[in-house]
Design a protein around this motif. Structure first.
Motif, PDB file in Angstrom:
ATOM      1  N   UNK A 137       0.013 -30.056  48.128  1.00  0.00           N
ATOM      2  CA  UNK A 137       1.011 -30.440  48.616  1.00  0.00           C
ATOM      3  C   UNK A 137       2.324 -30.958  47.562  1.00  0.00           C
ATOM      4  N   UNK A 138       3.496 -31.200  48.022  1.00  0.00           N
ATOM      5  CA  UNK A 138       4.301 -31.622  46.904  1.00  0.00           C
ATOM      6  C   UNK A 138       4.194 -33.102  46.671  1.00  0.00           C
ATOM      7  N   UNK A 139       3.178 -33.902  47.151  1.00  0.00           N
ATOM      8  CA  UNK A 139       2.716 -35.187  46.728  1.00  0.00           C
ATOM      9  C   UNK A 139       2.418 -35.359  45.206  1.00  0.00           C
ATOM     10  N   UNK A 150      20.185 -12.962  52.418  1.00  0.00           N
ATOM     11  CA  UNK A 150      20.082 -13.693  51.007  1.00  0.00           C
ATOM     12  C   UNK A 150      20.375 -14.695  50.957  1.00  0.00           C
ATOM     13  N   UNK A 151      20.597 -15.632  52.043  1.00  0.00           N
ATOM     14  CA  UNK A 151      21.130 -17.010  52.137  1.00  0.00           C
ATOM     15  C   UNK A 151      20.038 -18.102  52.342  1.00  0.00           C
ATOM     16  N   UNK A 152      18.703 -17.702  52.797  1.00  0.00           N
ATOM     17  CA  UNK A 152      17.697 -18.582  53.033  1.00  0.00           C
ATOM     18  C   UNK A 152      16.550 -18.723  52.209  1.00  0.00           C
ATOM     19  N   UNK A 153      16.151 -19.820  51.570  1.00  0.00           N
ATOM     20  CA  UNK A 153      15.316 -19.969  50.638  1.00  0.00           C
ATOM     21  C   UNK A 153      14.151 -21.032  51.201  1.00  0.00           C
ATOM     22  N   UNK A 154      13.046 -20.531  50.541  1.00  0.00           N
ATOM     23  CA  UNK A 154      11.828 -21.391  50.862  1.00  0.00           C
ATOM     24  C   UNK A 154      11.380 -21.895  49.523  1.00  0.00           C
ATOM     25  N   UNK A 155      11.035 -23.300  49.532  1.00  0.00           N
ATOM     26  CA  UNK A 155      10.775 -23.942  48.124  1.00  0.00           C
ATOM     27  C   UNK A 155       9.037 -24.226  48.411  1.00  0.00           C
ATOM     28  N   UNK A 156       8.338 -23.463  48.069  1.00  0.00           N
ATOM     29  CA  UNK A 156       6.880 -23.663  48.156  1.00  0.00           C
ATOM     30  C   UNK A 156       6.008 -24.869  47.480  1.00  0.00           C
ATOM     31  N   UNK A 157       6.337 -26.041  48.022  1.00  0.00           N
ATOM     32  CA  UNK A 157       5.367 -27.177  47.306  1.00  0.00           C
ATOM     33  C   UNK A 157       4.192 -26.957  47.607  1.00  0.00           C
ATOM     34  N   UNK A 158       3.677 -26.383  48.388  1.00  0.00           N
ATOM     35  CA  UNK A 158       2.132 -26.009  48.699  1.00  0.00           C
ATOM     36  C   UNK A 158       1.506 -25.607  47.544  1.00  0.00           C
ATOM     37  N   UNK A 159       2.130 -25.023  46.631  1.00  0.00           N
ATOM     38  CA  UNK A 159       1.467 -24.376  45.432  1.00  0.00           C
ATOM     39  C   UNK A 159       1.023 -25.428  44.218  1.00  0.00           C
ATOM     40  N   UNK A 219       6.632 -28.345  52.591  1.00  0.00           N
ATOM     41  CA  UNK A 219       5.984 -29.516  51.778  1.00  0.00           C
ATOM     42  C   UNK A 219       4.341 -29.223  51.637  1.00  0.00           C
ATOM     43  N   UNK A 220       3.808 -28.613  52.355  1.00  0.00           N
ATOM     44  CA  UNK A 220       2.437 -28.438  52.342  1.00  0.00           C
ATOM     45  C   UNK A 220       1.707 -26.867  52.399  1.00  0.00           C
ATOM     46  N   UNK A 221       0.990 -26.872  51.911  1.00  0.00           N
ATOM     47  CA  UNK A 221       0.000 -25.448  51.921  1.00  0.00           C
ATOM     48  C   UNK A 221      -0.700 -25.159  53.424  1.00  0.00           C
ATOM     49  N   UNK A 222      -0.339 -23.870  53.762  1.00  0.00           N
ATOM     50  CA  UNK A 222      -0.814 -23.214  54.865  1.00  0.00           C
ATOM     51  C   UNK A 222      -2.289 -23.589  55.449  1.00  0.00           C
TER      52      UNK A 222
END
Ligand SMILES: *Cc1c(COP(=O)(O)O)cnc(C)c1O
Ligand SMILES: [Zn+2]
Length: 463
Positions: A123-125, A109-118, A408-411
């Motif tokens: 990418x987060x850019x 429950x404590x690890x989170x992934x912020x998907x900026x590849x979406x 930061x970026x998509x797969x």
């Protein structure tokens, strides 16, 4: 001192020169330091609480409220609404992942992934480019440019192609650009110059050309970009019901993201909108570790804005003399001279931060785990998960800490490394990965070759 509600200001405390938002600058004209966008909050409508932003979701037909960047526009109030260029960026999610959490060593429950590849260009850019495109529009730019390891050019190109407000030229280095990223710049019809050099060379040239020809520069020396990137943190907070996590872990390349995150938290705290600031971990690839070396081996610190510039200059002089060049499979962070170095040092101070380096092996193993436990990411992004795992092993991050890793970026940006890691093709592995110091693929998910025969296929399935 400016009397405008928003203005640009030199980050050096002994200078602090201010400039109007309408000026196009990438450094202070008096002392050559970076610029911040600053606000006279006493005369601006500051939200009473962060919860006010959730109400914007009810108004998604307004493109500014739909945007994951501009629905927070009260926290980056420098652009008139009529100038804003948005393509629906920032529709990204925070995924809680126990699979990746187990790999990192975090409690359930404590690890989170912020998907900026979406984001639209993957990418987060885009969080920053929507701001740069907006500023370019405000100043009437006819042409915009950037140097890029791939994602900045993809992002600038998509804003230019959709907004049709300005032409774009992108400078890419030779060799390492991932095909997914190059294909975007070409497909979005950006004029693409492949410089015979690396990213740092391309950036130096594009800065010269922009200065010479009055072309609008969209690299992260552009302070407006970082204002847009602050919103990644607002969305993380929103997803956690405005409860700041214990850690934000982010890959470090040109250090724009880490700088923007530090500014976001410093401002939220100053405005009384949060009480706790998360700790920040900036993760270098070991093959591109300028920040790590300066921070740990040379003891470089923000020092209230009076950074030891002689130390920085000396470091780069030695780097050039020894012909040391960045080399990592995480091409998006393959940077020799991170342009936002000083702002990142400030963010580390604001957020009681730490800096680590991780090997390409660690990065690719972590990437395989992100893929197996979630949406996947490109190599550079996985440095955050590899860094979190390292900090857990060191005991710096506790198992019970709530940790957010920025992906930061998509797969699909860089499938080469992924296929080389998983395919089980020895030649491909040696050529793409072993050359970069990767010796094994413990999490490889190799395809099984099977005869074109039903019985054999059933046997292969083992069910
Ligand atoms: C640009 C980029 C980075 C590096 O971010 P900085 O803000 O330059 O430190 C990391 N990952 C990906 C996928 C990128 O495109
Ligand atoms: Zn200055």
């Amino acid at each position: 001192m400016s009397t405008d509600l928003s203005f640009q200001r030199c980050i050096h405390p002994d200078c602090g020169k201010t400039y109007a938002v309408s000026e196009v600058l990438t450094a202070c004209t008096a002392c050559d330091n970076l610029l911040d966008i600053e606000y006279d909050w006493s005369r601006l409508p500051v939200p009473g609480s962060l919860r006010e932003f959730e109400a914007k979701w009810a108004n998604r037909r307004n493109p500014l409220d739909y945007s994951g960047v501009w629905r927070f526009r009260n926290l980056l109030p420098w652009a008139p609404e009529s100038s804003i260029v948005t393509i629906g960026e920032g529709q990204t999610i925070l995924q809680q992942s126990n699979a990746v959490g187990k790999y990192v060593g975090s409690n359930a429950g404590q690890l989170f992934l912020q998907y900026e590849g979406l984001n639209p260009s993957g990418s987060f850019k885009d969080n920053g480019m929507t701001a740069a495109a907006t500023h370019a529009r405000m100043v009437g730019a006819k042409m915009a440019a950037c140097a890029s390891t791939g994602n900045t050019s993809a992002s600038l190109a998509i804003y230019a192609s959709t907004a049709q407000l300005f032409r774009v030229v992108v400078f890419v280095g030779s060799g390492k650009i991932a095909y997914g990223k190059l294909s975007q710049a070409l497909d979005y019809d950006a004029k693409t110059l492949q410089i015979l050099g690396d990213f740092d060379d391309a950036l130096e040239r594009v800065r010269e050309v922009s200065g010479e020809r009055g072309i609008y520069l969209c690299n992260s020396v552009n302070p407006f970009r970082l204002e847009g990137q602050k919103t990644i943190m607002y969305r993380v907070l929103e997803a956690l019901a405005w409860e700041p996590p214990d850690w934000i872990v982010v890959p470090g390349g040109n250090l724009g993201n880490s700088s923007a995150f530090g500014k976001a938290f410093a401002e939220l705290k100053a405005l009384g909108l949060i009480t706790k600031i998360p700790r920040l971990a900036v993760i270098n690839a070991a093959g591109a570790n300028t920040l790590y070396r300066l921070y740990h081996q040379q003891g470089l610190r923000w020092n209230d804005g009076r950074t030891d510039d002689a130390k920085i200059d000396g470091f780069f002089t030695t780097m050039d003399a020894e012909k040391r060049r960045a080399s990592t499979l995480a091409s998006a962070i393959e940077i020799n001279r991170p342009v936002n170095l000083k702002k990142c040092l400030r963010a580390l101070e604001t957020c009681n931060g730490v800096v680590r380096e991780v090997s390409d092996q660690d990065i690719l193993d972590a990437k395989a785990q992100v893929g197996a436990g979630g949406f996947g990411c490109e190599p550079a992004s996985a440095a955050s998960v590899a860094g979190a795992k390292l900090l857990r092993a060191e005991g710096v991050i506790a198992p019970s800490d709530r940790v957010v890793c920025i992906l930061t970026g998509h797969q699909l940006k860089d499938p080469d490394a992924t296929v080389a890691y998983h395919s089980g093709n020895r030649e491909l592995f040696d050529e793409k990965l072993r050359k970069q110091g990767v010796t094994s693929a413990p999490y490889a998910n190799s395809p099984t070759v099977v005869e074109n025969n039903l019985q054999k296929i059933i046997e292969a399935l083992g069910v």
